[in-house]
Design an enzyme around this catalytic site. Structure first.
Site, mmCIF file in Angstrom:
data_model
loop_
_atom_site.group_PDB
_atom_site.id
_atom_site.type_symbol
_atom_site.label_atom_id
_atom_site.label_comp_id
_atom_site.label_asym_id
_atom_site.label_seq_id
_atom_site.Cartn_x
_atom_site.Cartn_y
_atom_site.Cartn_z
ATOM 1 N N HIS A 118 -21.163 -46.935 -16.068
ATOM 2 C CA HIS A 118 -21.658 -45.646 -15.575
ATOM 3 C C HIS A 118 -22.696 -45.073 -16.533
ATOM 4 O O HIS A 118 -23.717 -44.526 -16.114
ATOM 5 C CB HIS A 118 -20.509 -44.639 -15.468
ATOM 6 C CG HIS A 118 -19.442 -44.995 -14.490
ATOM 7 N ND1 HIS A 118 -18.160 -45.280 -14.873
ATOM 8 C CD2 HIS A 118 -19.457 -45.109 -13.137
ATOM 9 C CE1 HIS A 118 -17.416 -45.530 -13.795
ATOM 10 N NE2 HIS A 118 -18.183 -45.442 -12.727
ATOM 11 N N HIS B 66 -17.098 -45.373 -17.723
ATOM 12 C CA HIS B 66 -17.171 -46.437 -18.724
ATOM 13 C C HIS B 66 -18.646 -46.715 -19.004
ATOM 14 O O HIS B 66 -19.530 -46.048 -18.427
ATOM 15 C CB HIS B 66 -16.426 -47.677 -18.234
ATOM 16 C CG HIS B 66 -16.826 -48.103 -16.852
ATOM 17 N ND1 HIS B 66 -18.084 -48.570 -16.545
ATOM 18 C CD2 HIS B 66 -16.145 -48.095 -15.668
ATOM 19 C CE1 HIS B 66 -18.158 -48.860 -15.264
ATOM 20 N NE2 HIS B 66 -16.991 -48.566 -14.698
ATOM 21 N N LYS C 91 -23.320 -53.428 -9.472
ATOM 22 C CA LYS C 91 -21.903 -53.811 -9.371
ATOM 23 C C LYS C 91 -21.407 -53.680 -7.923
ATOM 24 O O LYS C 91 -20.668 -54.499 -7.439
ATOM 25 C CB LYS C 91 -21.090 -52.918 -10.311
ATOM 26 C CG LYS C 91 -19.612 -52.853 -10.055
ATOM 27 C CD LYS C 91 -18.923 -53.972 -10.757
ATOM 28 C CE LYS C 91 -17.440 -54.052 -10.560
ATOM 29 N NZ LYS C 91 -16.747 -53.021 -9.912
#
Ligand code: AMP
Length: 628
Positions: free
Chosen positions: A383, A380, A496
């Site tokens: 990345h 997504h 993240k």
């Protein structure tokens, strides 16, 4: 709203029957109107612009008055909107502007790509919105009526109204399948790709066959295509047969040569060689990704396709935008690496390598600096941010895609983890990755689970480590192996996974690894949800619940000035208020040690949360400044 059709009772005098108005008596409208009529409803009017539509009304809806749209809407209890997709929104608004919609009126449209949001103006007037889409192609004649029996219909409607849509479908013999609003565009794309593009493909095959001298190409192809279609619908890709699966690269090359020659003679078939090559390449890649072709055979096949003509259509998906017209006039792009796999993707997308040997060969010609981005795929924008940052920091970018079994405990989502290598490659082509290393577990762990692993130390026992005690040993072991295999100058990891990032930094420091570790900020959806491959597991209501994680972090961050206890209280209050969210932890910790921040402490701190929404486990975090 009463029927004035001769020979029919007004709908109100027949309990449960509705007066149906058809707006847009195209093929679908006439057929569905006719089916509803056969189910006992009255068709009280139909609008028709073209002569064809009028003929259809005569044939399929005899006796139904042809009326202007406002008159149809005025007298109908159920309005069937069967106009072209692009006309739908304007039509619904237009009727609303003139006060045409009535409270309690059922408004049904049949546009595949829309749910009921497009019917909002009717909903505001008190109407009941329903989106029905039959997965069927219509001729606009009575033949279609029998096709409705057992035909799947996508039904989208607000939950309380869904049974109305489902009941209508059942009444006309169809099979209702409830589909959420947001899934409609993808649903429709899938149908169009399967059904409409099949028409293009088969038409090309028929025309080529005719040029080969076969008299009735349609009849000739029927048994073969029927068998192929039946097999695919039953077994998916396992139904594949033919030269690609056999690895007959010579045959494939000859096919391309003969199609190029045909296209030169018949300009109407100029699109056939590029279509064939694209599909042969995709077929090869899918068979290869499924482990049905060896690396060497796949390379030969890709080589055959690439050698057989110009490269314009053989580029990876990212090059689509550069291709321009449907001709073969794009010059071949120079190869970036010596093997056929590389040549196939030259100038367009990354080189995909699956083995250690191919990785070494792909890295060998690289001069200058190299960055690596390690992922588990299902990529997504989060990345891709890492890849973009890698591009800025190094001359070459290697992306690894590997769902690492070592970091999943039994019962976790290893098997279910989303995998879509083809889509990942397209995305990586767009952001300019050079090499993608996508090994399988056997390649990474040829002797099974490794007996020597990285011991991550106490940091790994906190937060994630509480419920996933073996997770970080698995993560660090594969990170170390991938660092050795890719030999980068820079390695990029997402904030993240803050604990993972801290542990990778610790490993690099403690084990004297010669690589710079760069952290990249969290990428979020516009509504705040941190992007994650696991978000794909969330049903729409769960996705809404999941927003409480980022909302909790915002609440905690806003309380930073009041100290650690206030931060935690604010964070936990938001999470506790959200039903359907089972909190694993919500902690304020030191960003390096992951130890809880004591009351009264200032400086930088990591606010980390983990929660289960349904069976999906989500994590999120924020760095905040607690002041002096
Ligand atoms: P994964 O494929 O989930 O193992 O993630 C691969 C890398 O991408 C890791 O370094 C993650 O921290 C990073 N990453 C995943 N999601 C995001 C995100 N939403 N924003 C930034 N980086 C992310």
């Amino acid at each position: 709203m009463t029927s004035s059709v001769p020979g029919e009772l007004p709908p109100t005098s027949r309990p449960g029957r509705l007066g149906v108005g058809v707006v847009g008596a195209g093929r679908v409208g006439a057929v569905l109107g006719s089916a509803l009529r056969a189910a006992g409803h009255s068709v009280v009017g139909a609008s028709a612009v073209s002569a064809d539509s009028r003929d259809r009304i005569d044939a399929l809806l005899p006796g139904v008055p042809v009326l202007e749209v406002p008159a149809v809407v005025e007298r109908a209890e159920l309005v069937l909107l069967t106009v072209p997709d692009d006309a739908l929104a304007g039509l619904v608004r237009g009727i609303a502007d003139t006060g045409g919609w009535q409270p309690g009126q059922i408004v049904v449209h049949t546009a595949g790509r829309y749910g009921t949001a497009v019917l909002e103006p009717a909903l505001r007037a008190g109407a009941i919105p329903v989106a029905l889409h039959p997965a069927m192609t219509f001729t606009g004649t009575s033949i279609d009526l029998s096709r409705l029996v057992g035909c799947p219909f996508a039904v989208t409607a607000p939950a309380p109204v869904l049974p109305i849509g489902q009941a209508l479908v059942v009444e006309i013999g169809g099979e209702p399948v409830a589909l959420p609003e947001e899934a409609r565009p993808l649903y429709h794309a899938a149908l169009a790709h399967g059904a409409n593009h099949l028409v293009t493909l088969v038409t090309q095959a028929m025309r080529a066959l005719a040029r080969a001298g076969v008299d009735e190409p349609g009849r000739y192809l029927t048994p073969l295509l029927t068998a192929a279609l039946d097999g695919t619908l039953r077994d998916g890709e396992l139904a594949l047969t033919g030269p690609v699966l056999r690895g007959d690269a010579g045959t494939v090359a000859e096919h391309v040569a003969s199609l190029v020659a045909l296209a030169a003679e018949d300009p109407g078939l100029a699109d056939l060689p590029p279509a064939y090559r694209t599909l042969a390449r995709v077929t090869t890649q899918r068979a290869w990704a499924a482990g049905r072709l060896t690396d060497a055979t796949a390379e030969l096949l890709l080589d055959a396709v690439a050698d057989a003509g110009a490269a314009g259509y053989d580029a990876a998906p990212a090059a689509v935008g550069q291709r321009g017209a449907l001709t073969e006039d794009v010059a071949p792009t120079p190869a970036a690496a010596p093997d056929a796999v590389a040549r196939d993707r030259a100038g367009a997308g990354p080189v995909l390598v699956r083995s250690r040997e191919d990785l070494r060969a792909a890295l060998h010609p690289q001069t200058g600096t190299r960055a690596v981005v390690m992922t588990m795929g299902a990529l997504h924008e989060g990345h891709l941010d890492l890849v973009r940052e890698a591009r800025r920091r190094a001359d070459h970018v290697v992306v690894t895609i590997f769902v690492n079994p070592l970091q999943f405990a039994p019962g976790e989502d290893l098997d279910a983890y989303p995998r879509d290598l083809e889509a990942d490659l397209a995305k990586l082509a767009a952001v300019g990755a050079d090499v993608v290393f996508a090994p399988d577990p056997q390649t990474m762990y040829p002797d099974g689970d490794p007996s020597v692993r990285v011991e991550p130390g106490p940091v790994a026992t906190r937060l994630e480590g509480l419920t996933r005690p073996t997770h970080f040993a698995g993560v660090l072991t594969v990170v170390l192996k991938l660092l050795h295999l890719t030999r980068p100058d820079v390695a990029l990891f997402g904030q993240k996974d803050a604990q993972q990032l801290a542990l990778v930094r610790a490993m690099v420091r403690d084990l004297d690894l010669d690589v710079e570790v760069v952290g990249v900020p969290i990428r979020r959806e516009p509504d705040g949800l941190a992007m994650s491959s696991r978000n794909a597991y969330l049903a729409p209501d769960q996705r809404r619940s999941a927003l409480s994680l980022s909302a909790a972090l915002r609440a905690g961050t806003a309380a930073a000035a009041a100290g650690p206890e206030a931060v935690l209280a604010a964070t936990r209050a938001v999470l506790a208020a959200q039903p359907g969210v089972e909190v694993d932890y919500a902690e304020l910790v030191d960003p390096e040690t992951m130890e809880p921040v004591p009351a009264g402490r200032g400086g930088r701190a990591l606010l980390a949360v983990a929660a289960r929404v349904g069976s999906t486990r989500l994590i999120d975090n924020a760095i905040l400044d607690l002041g002096e």
